[in-house]
Design a protein around this motif. Structure first.
Motif, PDB file in Angstrom:
ATOM      1  N   ARG A  69      62.793  -6.890  24.920  1.00  0.00           N
ATOM      2  CA  ARG A  69      63.145  -6.371  23.594  1.00  0.00           C
ATOM      3  C   ARG A  69      62.823  -7.393  22.505  1.00  0.00           C
ATOM      4  NH1 ARG A  69      67.529  -4.444  26.719  1.00  0.00           N
ATOM      5  NH2 ARG A  69      68.972  -6.031  25.930  1.00  0.00           N
ATOM      6  N   ALA A  70      63.006  -8.679  22.818  1.00  0.00           N
ATOM      7  CA  ALA A  70      62.667  -9.727  21.848  1.00  0.00           C
ATOM      8  C   ALA A  70      61.165  -9.775  21.606  1.00  0.00           C
ATOM      9  CB  ALA A  70      63.173 -11.081  22.347  1.00  0.00           C
ATOM     10  N   VAL A  71      60.368  -9.635  22.660  1.00  0.00           N
ATOM     11  CA  VAL A  71      58.921  -9.620  22.494  1.00  0.00           C
ATOM     12  C   VAL A  71      58.490  -8.405  21.676  1.00  0.00           C
ATOM     13  CG1 VAL A  71      56.706  -9.483  23.690  1.00  0.00           C
ATOM     14  CG2 VAL A  71      58.514 -10.933  24.611  1.00  0.00           C
ATOM     15  N   ALA A  72      59.110  -7.258  21.923  1.00  0.00           N
ATOM     16  CA  ALA A  72      58.780  -6.049  21.165  1.00  0.00           C
ATOM     17  C   ALA A  72      59.075  -6.244  19.678  1.00  0.00           C
ATOM     18  CB  ALA A  72      59.547  -4.857  21.721  1.00  0.00           C
ATOM     19  N   ALA A  81      49.812  -6.860  19.077  1.00  0.00           N
ATOM     20  CA  ALA A  81      50.184  -6.467  20.435  1.00  0.00           C
ATOM     21  C   ALA A  81      50.233  -7.726  21.303  1.00  0.00           C
ATOM     22  CB  ALA A  81      49.175  -5.483  21.002  1.00  0.00           C
ATOM     23  N   ILE A  82      51.118  -7.732  22.303  1.00  0.00           N
ATOM     24  CA  ILE A  82      51.352  -8.936  23.103  1.00  0.00           C
ATOM     25  C   ILE A  82      51.336  -8.579  24.579  1.00  0.00           C
ATOM     26  CG2 ILE A  82      53.002 -10.767  23.642  1.00  0.00           C
ATOM     27  CD1 ILE A  82      54.083 -10.430  20.755  1.00  0.00           C
ATOM     28  N   ALA A  83      50.607  -9.385  25.358  1.00  0.00           N
ATOM     29  CA  ALA A  83      50.647  -9.297  26.823  1.00  0.00           C
ATOM     30  C   ALA A  83      51.153 -10.628  27.355  1.00  0.00           C
ATOM     31  CB  ALA A  83      49.263  -8.979  27.383  1.00  0.00           C
ATOM     32  N   TYR A  84      52.181 -10.589  28.190  1.00  0.00           N
ATOM     33  CA  TYR A  84      52.788 -11.841  28.667  1.00  0.00           C
ATOM     34  C   TYR A  84      53.239 -11.672  30.113  1.00  0.00           C
ATOM     35  CZ  TYR A  84      57.316  -9.545  28.135  1.00  0.00           C
ATOM     36  OH  TYR A  84      58.374  -8.680  28.250  1.00  0.00           O
ATOM     37  N   GLY A  85      53.197 -12.767  30.853  1.00  0.00           N
ATOM     38  CA  GLY A  85      53.643 -12.756  32.237  1.00  0.00           C
ATOM     39  C   GLY A  85      55.108 -13.109  32.356  1.00  0.00           C
ATOM     40  N   VAL A 101      52.790  -5.078  25.306  1.00  0.00           N
ATOM     41  CA  VAL A 101      53.726  -4.558  24.310  1.00  0.00           C
ATOM     42  C   VAL A 101      52.949  -4.207  23.046  1.00  0.00           C
ATOM     43  CG1 VAL A 101      55.816  -5.028  22.993  1.00  0.00           C
ATOM     44  CG2 VAL A 101      55.514  -6.052  25.260  1.00  0.00           C
ATOM     45  N   PRO A 102      52.831  -2.928  22.692  1.00  0.00           N
ATOM     46  CA  PRO A 102      52.139  -2.556  21.455  1.00  0.00           C
ATOM     47  C   PRO A 102      52.906  -3.027  20.223  1.00  0.00           C
ATOM     48  CG  PRO A 102      52.400  -0.679  22.936  1.00  0.00           C
ATOM     49  CD  PRO A 102      53.293  -1.767  23.440  1.00  0.00           C
ATOM     50  N   ALA A 103      52.198  -3.054  19.097  1.00  0.00           N
ATOM     51  CA  ALA A 103      52.823  -3.480  17.854  1.00  0.00           C
ATOM     52  C   ALA A 103      53.443  -2.324  17.082  1.00  0.00           C
ATOM     53  CB  ALA A 103      51.799  -4.185  16.974  1.00  0.00           C
ATOM     54  N   ASP A 104      53.287  -1.101  17.574  1.00  0.00           N
ATOM     55  CA  ASP A 104      53.715   0.078  16.815  1.00  0.00           C
ATOM     56  C   ASP A 104      54.945   0.769  17.391  1.00  0.00           C
ATOM     57  OD1 ASP A 104      52.698   1.141  19.115  1.00  0.00           O
ATOM     58  OD2 ASP A 104      51.162   2.378  18.151  1.00  0.00           O
ATOM     59  N   SER A 105      55.709   0.055  18.210  1.00  0.00           N
ATOM     60  CA  SER A 105      56.932   0.592  18.820  1.00  0.00           C
ATOM     61  C   SER A 105      56.670   1.604  19.919  1.00  0.00           C
ATOM     62  CB  SER A 105      57.865   1.218  17.763  1.00  0.00           C
ATOM     63  OG  SER A 105      58.234   0.263  16.794  1.00  0.00           O
ATOM     64  N   ALA A 106      55.402   1.808  20.316  1.00  0.00           N
ATOM     65  CA  ALA A 106      55.114   2.663  21.468  1.00  0.00           C
ATOM     66  C   ALA A 106      55.643   1.984  22.735  1.00  0.00           C
ATOM     67  CB  ALA A 106      53.611   2.908  21.583  1.00  0.00           C
ATOM     68  N   ARG A 136      46.223   1.528  25.670  1.00  0.00           N
ATOM     69  CA  ARG A 136      45.234   1.728  24.606  1.00  0.00           C
ATOM     70  C   ARG A 136      45.572   0.829  23.419  1.00  0.00           C
ATOM     71  NH1 ARG A 136      40.438   4.023  25.057  1.00  0.00           N
ATOM     72  NH2 ARG A 136      40.580   5.066  23.027  1.00  0.00           N
ATOM     73  N   LEU A 137      44.525   0.271  22.810  1.00  0.00           N
ATOM     74  CA  LEU A 137      44.699  -0.560  21.624  1.00  0.00           C
ATOM     75  C   LEU A 137      43.458  -0.432  20.754  1.00  0.00           C
ATOM     76  CD1 LEU A 137      46.242  -2.694  19.970  1.00  0.00           C
ATOM     77  CD2 LEU A 137      45.112  -4.454  21.362  1.00  0.00           C
ATOM     78  N   ASP A 138      43.631   0.059  19.550  1.00  0.00           N
ATOM     79  CA  ASP A 138      42.552   0.146  18.558  1.00  0.00           C
ATOM     80  C   ASP A 138      41.298   0.811  19.125  1.00  0.00           C
ATOM     81  OD1 ASP A 138      44.349  -1.162  16.993  1.00  0.00           O
ATOM     82  OD2 ASP A 138      43.141  -2.954  16.667  1.00  0.00           O
ATOM     83  N   GLY A 139      41.482   1.900  19.854  1.00  0.00           N
ATOM     84  CA  GLY A 139      40.365   2.648  20.393  1.00  0.00           C
ATOM     85  C   GLY A 139      39.790   2.109  21.682  1.00  0.00           C
ATOM     86  N   LEU A 140      40.303   0.991  22.183  1.00  0.00           N
ATOM     87  CA  LEU A 140      39.830   0.397  23.432  1.00  0.00           C
ATOM     88  C   LEU A 140      40.811   0.689  24.562  1.00  0.00           C
ATOM     89  CD1 LEU A 140      38.715  -3.138  22.181  1.00  0.00           C
ATOM     90  CD2 LEU A 140      37.222  -1.230  22.795  1.00  0.00           C
TER      91      LEU A 140
END
Length: 268
Positions: A69-72, A81-85, A101-106, A136-140
């Motif tokens: 939740r903190a990362v979100a 957007a963040i990817a973490y192990g 973790v997307p940046a748009d609350s998805a 998905r992120l920015d069409g990718l």
């Protein structure tokens, strides 16, 4: 042409101190945002550290736990957007996981490492069972795996066949296996016509020495950006024009003959 600026955080941080790691992640996300990045990728088990033995289980959290939740919140606040192990607890099982973790609350997307490396990982983790996990992120189309997974060509090829454009690989890659980061990873990107973000820990930790050498490898088989051994926030661009051109020139996927490959799965 569209470009996804990507930040690769090469760091081991302060193992055993998730609060400090969350603070470091937040700082890196803000720096990434200031540099125009839309994605931040952190190493394997970044949230806790790698060489922690039983503390890996003590510090493990559910996929929707307080650290997630903190990362979100950080992702929402920075627009990155963040990817973490992290070690993921699910009931009595603990997995070596990466969360996107997307940046748009998805909703976040979680992948559990399928190929555990050595006695240490097999002692402390349960292997995951998913082959292809994507977001998905920015069409990718963004794919997820962890460290040792990328050394299995069939696993990366499964992502290519499923349409992954950018494969994120948080890693904890050790001396004396620098050739994995320096040689194998760019080849994986080339033979599968994708970008590959390989983001490593660095420095000594317990009995291990993590070698850094993080990179963003492109579909042309080159390292579009490469870190050294020190802690670093590496910035590089995923260029959709280069991706399309590589796929147009490189016929590996079109020229496959899967009817000949049954022996690889014991189905011949």
């Amino acid at each position: 042409m569209s470009v996804l600026r990507t930040a690769l955080l090469q760091s081991s941080g302060r193992p055993g101190d998730p609060a400090a790691q969350l603070a470091a992640l937040g700082d890196a996300a803000r720096r990434a945002a200031d540099a125009g990045a839309r994605l931040l990728v952190c190493p394997e088990l970044f949230l806790t550290g790698y060489a922690l033995d039983e503390d890996l289980h003590r510090l493990a959290e559910p996929a929707d736990g307080p650290s997630a939740r903190a990362v979100a919140r950080t992702a929402r606040e920075t627009g990155v957007a963040i990817a973490y192990g992290y070690p993921e607890r699910d009931g009595e099982q603990v997995y070596n996981a990466v969360q996107f973790v997307p940046a748009d609350s998805a909703p976040a997307t979680t992948y559990r490492k399928a190929h555990l490396y050595g006695d240490y990982e097999r002692r402390w983790f349960t292997p995951g069972t998913d082959t292809v996990v994507q977001a998905r992120l920015d069409g990718l189309t963004v794919g997820l795996m962890v460290c040792y997974d990328v050394e299995f060509p069939e696993f990366v090829r499964a992502h290519a066949l499923a349409g992954t454009d950018l494969l994120l690989v948080p890693t904890a890659q050790l001396h004396p296996y620098e050739f994995v980061a320096e040689s194998l990873v760019p080849v994986r990107a080339f033979e599968n016509q994708m970008y590959l973000a390989y983001v490593n820990r660095t420095g000594p930790e317990g009995e291990w020495d993590f070698v850094g050498r993080s990179c963003l490898a492109g579909p042309d088989g080159t390292a579009r950006a490469r870190a050294g051994r020190a802690e670093e926030l590496l910035l590089a661009d995923v260029d959709t024009d280069l991706l399309a051109a590589g796929r147009d020139r490189n016929p590996y996927l079109a020229d496959r003959r899967p009817e000949l490959y049954g022996a690889l799965t014991g189905r011949a």
